[in-house]
Motif scaffolding. Structure first.
Motif, PDB file in Angstrom:
ATOM      1  N   GLY A  41       0.897  -0.997  -0.110  1.00 53.43           N
ATOM      2  CA  GLY A  41      -0.138   0.110  -0.118  1.00 53.43           C
ATOM      3  C   GLY A  41       0.416   1.550  -0.577  1.00 53.43           C
ATOM      4  N   ASP A  42       1.775   1.078   0.336  1.00 52.70           N
ATOM      5  CA  ASP A  42       3.013   2.082   0.427  1.00 52.70           C
ATOM      6  C   ASP A  42       3.262   3.017  -0.805  1.00 52.70           C
ATOM      7  N   VAL A  43       3.220   4.136  -1.206  1.00 53.62           N
ATOM      8  CA  VAL A  43       3.244   4.862  -2.014  1.00 53.62           C
ATOM      9  C   VAL A  43       5.552   4.785  -2.114  1.00 53.62           C
ATOM     10  N   VAL A  44       5.175   4.088  -3.648  1.00 51.48           N
ATOM     11  CA  VAL A  44       6.500   4.525  -3.166  1.00 51.48           C
ATOM     12  C   VAL A  44       7.614   5.353  -5.336  1.00 51.48           C
ATOM     13  N   ASP A  45       8.510   5.903  -4.336  1.00 47.95           N
ATOM     14  CA  ASP A  45       9.655   6.100  -5.655  1.00 47.95           C
ATOM     15  C   ASP A  45      10.971   5.250  -6.111  1.00 47.95           C
ATOM     16  N   ILE A  60      10.006   6.208   0.320  1.00 51.14           N
ATOM     17  CA  ILE A  60       8.497   6.603   0.713  1.00 51.14           C
ATOM     18  C   ILE A  60       8.059   7.543   1.178  1.00 51.14           C
ATOM     19  N   HIS A  61       6.575   7.421  -0.329  1.00 41.98           N
ATOM     20  CA  HIS A  61       5.735   8.379   0.859  1.00 41.98           C
ATOM     21  C   HIS A  61       4.828   8.689   2.013  1.00 41.98           C
ATOM     22  N   THR A  62       4.687  10.119   2.432  1.00 41.47           N
ATOM     23  CA  THR A  62       4.851   9.726   3.773  1.00 41.47           C
ATOM     24  C   THR A  62       2.641   8.909   3.343  1.00 41.47           C
ATOM     25  N   ARG A  63       2.420   8.625   4.660  1.00 42.85           N
ATOM     26  CA  ARG A  63       1.471   7.056   5.062  1.00 42.85           C
ATOM     27  C   ARG A  63       0.233   8.364   5.650  1.00 42.85           C
ATOM     28  N   SER A  64      -0.873   7.963   5.120  1.00 44.24           N
ATOM     29  CA  SER A  64      -2.603   8.476   5.580  1.00 44.24           C
ATOM     30  C   SER A  64      -2.360   8.057   6.540  1.00 44.24           C
TER      31      SER A  64
END
Length: 291
Positions: A41-45, A60-64
Motif C-alpha cells: 500500500g505504500d506509495v514509493v519512488d 516512501i511517501h508519507t502514509r495517510s
C-alpha cells in the motif's frame, strides 16, 4: 525515476505497480538503517530497468494511515468479514477489530457472510447492534449469491482491506467480486470449526471496476494493549453524542450523572456494546496498573 504502489512483498522483494507495469524492487539499505519497513500500500519512488522490470526503492511517501494487523498502509476502508455460522461469530474478536479499526482511523464496513447457514437468523441481532453504532453492514452468501452486488458497490473505487478470522469466506467473496482471481479457498477444519489459512501475506489486487482490495491472512486473536483507559471512549462512535456528563473526565463506569449511562438506560446504546466497553476498560486499567 517512477512512482507506484507496493502491491506485494515477499522475502525482501517488493512488487510495485506504476500503472504501466509491475516492477520487482529491493529496498535501499537506508530504510533498514532508518528502521523503516516498506508496507503493502505504500506509495514509493523507484529506480528501474525497463528491460528486466527490476529496480530499487528510493523513497516512501508519507502514509495517510498504517495498520499493523494486517501490515498495510494508505487504506480507505476496512471490510470486516465474519461468518454467521461455521464458524460462529466470535463477538469478542469482532468487537476488538472494530476498536482497532477506529484507532487506525479507517472507515468500517462489516460483512456478515454465510447467512444461508444461519437457519435461526441469529446474525440479525449482531447486525442490528452494528447498525446502531452506526456501521454499514452487508449480508452475503456465496452459495446463494446473496449481497454480492452490494459488496461490489462498497468496494468500487476504494482501497479496501478484507480482514477477518480464518474460515469467514473472504477469498470466496473476492472470487465472486471479480472473475479470474482464483484465490485459494481453504477447507474448514471440523475439529476446531475454523478455516485454514489460505492467504499467507497481504496483497493488493486491482479491481476491473475501479479500486483495490487486499486479501489478508486470517486471524484468531488481536491484542489491544496500547490504549489509555481515558481514550477508550473515543473508539466507541455511539458514545460521542451522549457525553453530556457531570464530570469532564467521566469514564462512563461508576460516575454519577453520566450521559452515556443515561443513553444506555433509554435504549439508545447497545447493552452488548456497553458491556464490552466496561470489560475492555477494566482490562486496560489492569494493564496500566502493572506496567
Amino acid at each position: 525515476m517512477k512512482t507506484g504502489v507496493i502491491t506485494k512483498g515477499i522475502g525482501g522483494f517488493y512488487y510495485v505497480d506504476t500503472g504501466e507495469a509491475i516492477y520487482e524492487c529491493r529496498a535501499r539499505g537506508k530504510f533498514r538503517l532508518m528502521d523503516i519497513s516498506p508496507l503493502v500500500g505504500d506509495v514509493v519512488d523507484i529506480e528501474v530497468d525497463d528491460v528486466s522490470k527490476k529496480g530499487y526503492m528510493l523513497e516512501i511517501h508519507t502514509r495517510s494511515n498504517e495498520m499493523v494487523r494486517p501490515a498495510i498502509a494508505n487504506v480507505d476502508q476496512v471490510m470486516v468479514v465474519f461468518a454467521a455460522k461455521s464458524p460462529d461469530i466470535n463477538m469478542t474478536l469482532l468487537q476488538k477489530f472494530l476498536i482497532y479499526a477506529e484507532q487506525v482511523g479507517l472507515n468500517i464496513v462489516v460483512c456478515i457472510n454465510k447467512i444461508d447457514l444461519d437457519e435461526n437468523q441469529d446474525y440479525k441481532a449482531v447486525m442490528e447492534m452494528l447498525q446502531s453504532i452506526p456501521y454499514k453492514v452487508i449480508t452475503t452468501s456465496t452459495k446463494k449469491l446473496i449481497g454480492i452486488d452490494d459488496l461490489k458497490l462498497a468496494l468500487k473505487d476504494k482501497t479496501t482491506v478484507f480482514a477477518g478470522p480464518s474460515g469467514a469466506g473472504k477469498s470466496s467473496l473476492l472470487n465472486l467480486v471479480q472473475e479470474g482471481l482464483m484465490l485459494k479457498i481453504g477447507d474448514l477444519s471440523k475439529k476446531i470449526d475454523r478455516g485454514t489459512h489460505t492467504t499467507r501475506h497481504a496483497e493488493l489486487i486491482n479491481l476491473n471496476m475501479g479500486g483495490r482490495v487486499a486479501d489478508t491472512p486470517g486471524f484468531t486473536s488481536l491484542e489491544l494493549n496500547n490504549i489509555e483507559p481515558e481514550m477508550l471512549e473515543e473508539l466507541f462512535p455511539e458514545f460521542r453524542k451522549y457525553k453530556d456528563c457531570k464530570f469532564t473526565r467521566c469514564l462512563h463506569d461508576s460516575e454519577p450523572q453520566c450521559g452515556v449511562k443515561a443513553a444506555l438506560q433509554d435504549g439508545k446504546i447497545s447493552t452488548m456494546r456497553y458491556d464490552y466497553y466496561l470489560s475492555l476498560l477494566k482490562e486496560l486499567k489492569a494493564i496500566r496498573r502493572y506496567k
